[in-house]
Design a protein around this motif. Sequence first.
Motif, PDB file in Angstrom:
ATOM      1  N   VAL A  69       0.853  -1.194   0.000  1.00 50.80           N
ATOM      2  CA  VAL A  69       0.000   0.000   0.000  1.00 50.80           C
ATOM      3  C   VAL A  69       0.886   1.240   0.000  1.00 50.80           C
ATOM      4  O   VAL A  69       1.900   1.299   0.709  1.00 50.80           O
ATOM      5  N   ALA A  71       2.426   4.524   1.013  1.00 49.01           N
ATOM      6  CA  ALA A  71       2.528   5.233   2.295  1.00 49.01           C
ATOM      7  C   ALA A  71       2.811   6.714   2.103  1.00 49.01           C
ATOM      8  O   ALA A  71       2.422   7.546   2.941  1.00 49.01           O
ATOM      9  N   TYR A  80      -0.471   8.083  -8.249  1.00 48.69           N
ATOM     10  CA  TYR A  80      -0.781   7.324  -7.034  1.00 48.69           C
ATOM     11  C   TYR A  80      -1.003   8.252  -5.853  1.00 48.69           C
ATOM     12  O   TYR A  80      -0.437   9.350  -5.780  1.00 48.69           O
ATOM     13  N   ARG A  81      -1.826   7.750  -4.934  1.00 44.72           N
ATOM     14  CA  ARG A  81      -2.095   8.476  -3.697  1.00 44.72           C
ATOM     15  C   ARG A  81      -1.898   7.549  -2.508  1.00 44.72           C
ATOM     16  O   ARG A  81      -1.937   6.324  -2.650  1.00 44.72           O
ATOM     17  N   VAL A  82      -1.718   8.126  -1.350  1.00 42.37           N
ATOM     18  CA  VAL A  82      -1.583   7.338  -0.129  1.00 42.37           C
ATOM     19  C   VAL A  82      -2.808   6.429   0.017  1.00 42.37           C
ATOM     20  O   VAL A  82      -3.947   6.863  -0.176  1.00 42.37           O
ATOM     21  N   GLY A  83      -2.554   5.162   0.305  1.00 39.41           N
ATOM     22  CA  GLY A  83      -3.627   4.186   0.462  1.00 39.41           C
ATOM     23  C   GLY A  83      -3.879   3.325  -0.751  1.00 39.41           C
ATOM     24  O   GLY A  83      -4.584   2.316  -0.650  1.00 39.41           O
ATOM     25  N   ASP A  84      -3.325   3.697  -1.902  1.00 38.91           N
ATOM     26  CA  ASP A  84      -3.507   2.882  -3.107  1.00 38.91           C
ATOM     27  C   ASP A  84      -2.822   1.526  -2.956  1.00 38.91           C
ATOM     28  O   ASP A  84      -1.739   1.421  -2.365  1.00 38.91           O
ATOM     29  N   ARG A  85      -3.444   0.508  -3.524  1.00 39.05           N
ATOM     30  CA  ARG A  85      -2.880  -0.848  -3.539  1.00 39.05           C
ATOM     31  C   ARG A  85      -1.983  -0.985  -4.767  1.00 39.05           C
ATOM     32  O   ARG A  85      -2.438  -0.783  -5.896  1.00 39.05           O
TER      33      ARG A  85
END
Length: 349
Positions: A69, A71, A80-85
């Motif tokens: 994930v 961070a 991408y953003r924080v929390g993306d898988r």
Amino acid sequence: MSTTTNAIAAPAPGAPLAPTTIERRDLRADDVLIDIAYAGICHSDIHQAKEDWGQAIFPMVPGHEIAGVVAAVGSGVTKYRVGDRVGVGCMVDSCGECEYCLAGTEQFCVKGNVQTYNGVGFDGENTYGGYSNQIVVKDAFVCRIPEGIDLDVAAPLLCAGITTYSPLNHWGAGPGKKVAVIGFGGLGHMGVKIAAAMGAEVTVLSQSLKKQEDGLKLGATDYYATSDEATFDVLRGKFDVILNTVSAKLPVDAYLSLLKVGGAMVNVGAPGEPLSYNAFSLLGGNKVLAGSMIGGIAETQEMLDFCAKHGIGAEIETIPADKVNEAYERVENSDVRYRFVIDASTIGA
């Protein structure tokens, strides 16, 4: 300042892996910091930790089947953003300028792609892989793991998945095609799942029938033992594509005889000794003996999306970090069905 993270490393060739700490670089503008959830154990990890494939870099933190994930992201990252898988596979950089990088086949970068571990980046720093809590990777070499695939079964897709998807895709596995998969291990079981999902009729060619029930359950129509010489008579001239997933010396001519006219036998396994064949085994049927090496980043994302659409993940056995050395022994003894995956939360715990 760099970030210290827990890891598992091989301190020297053939030495048992042990807990350690490593430094991850500060985020650059185009970097992604990933909290690793799972890291698959690929047989190539073992080869490299034992220095089977030439001089290696130690201490070595293996692992190029990484799922986790996001961070944190660098200031220039928009994808991408924080929390993306997300996932990371076998490479973490390339020149980005040569004809192969521009064509989306970064694995063939003229300057050499930067391996996820046992490599040296363009900044001169050694790379360390996924047997760790965190990793920092250039955003262009990060793939999104779609919803619908759990992170644990997704991790092996970043190597075993793309290694089998790419040649099957390239050589046209699909409806009306007959595909044989040699070997039914970490790579082979993914080859069966993917080829079947593509619509091909799939046959497993394995030394014995001990995994036959699994093979048929995972999508194969037929399963034959290659230790039975009659197999090569029964299947002569049957297949459009043969995907060879084993890293062992094979009687190549015998397997080429199983191809239809114009068929292709594609090697993704890497045996330690040369394979030999008679040229007439190819000439007599316009046959192709080929190789394939992972896939580019775009194709890796395509593979992940395909697997999500078809509900495909690896068959795994999840282990804690303190069982890694035992897992290495079991892989070498073919005692896993079909991929070990390390629960990264246990690293340093």
